[in-house]
Design an enzyme around this catalytic site. Sequence first.
Site, mmCIF file in Angstrom:
data_model
loop_
_atom_site.group_PDB
_atom_site.id
_atom_site.type_symbol
_atom_site.label_atom_id
_atom_site.label_comp_id
_atom_site.label_asym_id
_atom_site.label_seq_id
_atom_site.Cartn_x
_atom_site.Cartn_y
_atom_site.Cartn_z
ATOM 1 N N ASN A 167 -15.728 37.569 24.300
ATOM 2 C CA ASN A 167 -16.798 37.364 23.334
ATOM 3 C C ASN A 167 -16.213 37.378 21.936
ATOM 4 O OD1 ASN A 167 -18.937 37.254 25.163
ATOM 5 N ND2 ASN A 167 -19.383 39.434 25.012
ATOM 6 N N ARG B 91 -19.409 35.513 30.435
ATOM 7 C CA ARG B 91 -17.979 35.814 30.635
ATOM 8 C C ARG B 91 -17.661 36.039 32.107
ATOM 9 N NH1 ARG B 91 -16.131 40.676 27.911
ATOM 10 N NH2 ARG B 91 -18.233 41.332 28.435
#
Length: 99
Positions: free
Chosen positions: A38, A20
Amino acid sequence: MSGVIRHVTITGRVQGVGYRAWVHENANARGLEGWVRNRRDGSVEAVFAGPENIVADMIKACGRGPSSARVDNVQADAGTSDLLNLRGAGERFAFLPTV
């Protein structure tokens, strides 16, 4: 925002490896708008908005990801302004909570 919006799901070993943060850094470097988060199924989900060629380049880069990741698949579909607007007001590219 002018250009395209793409909704992307990345699967493989993409959680717990800085994926990320890598997406956030690379999207910002390209001047893209959007978000990354996520998912509880172990995937990473992102929305990228901007010029078509730059968004396509970012999606291609997602197939590699950071060196500690193992990307099995990148699924890119047309996105919507409703998806893009899940980020907070005034945010260019955001981290969203896990879903």
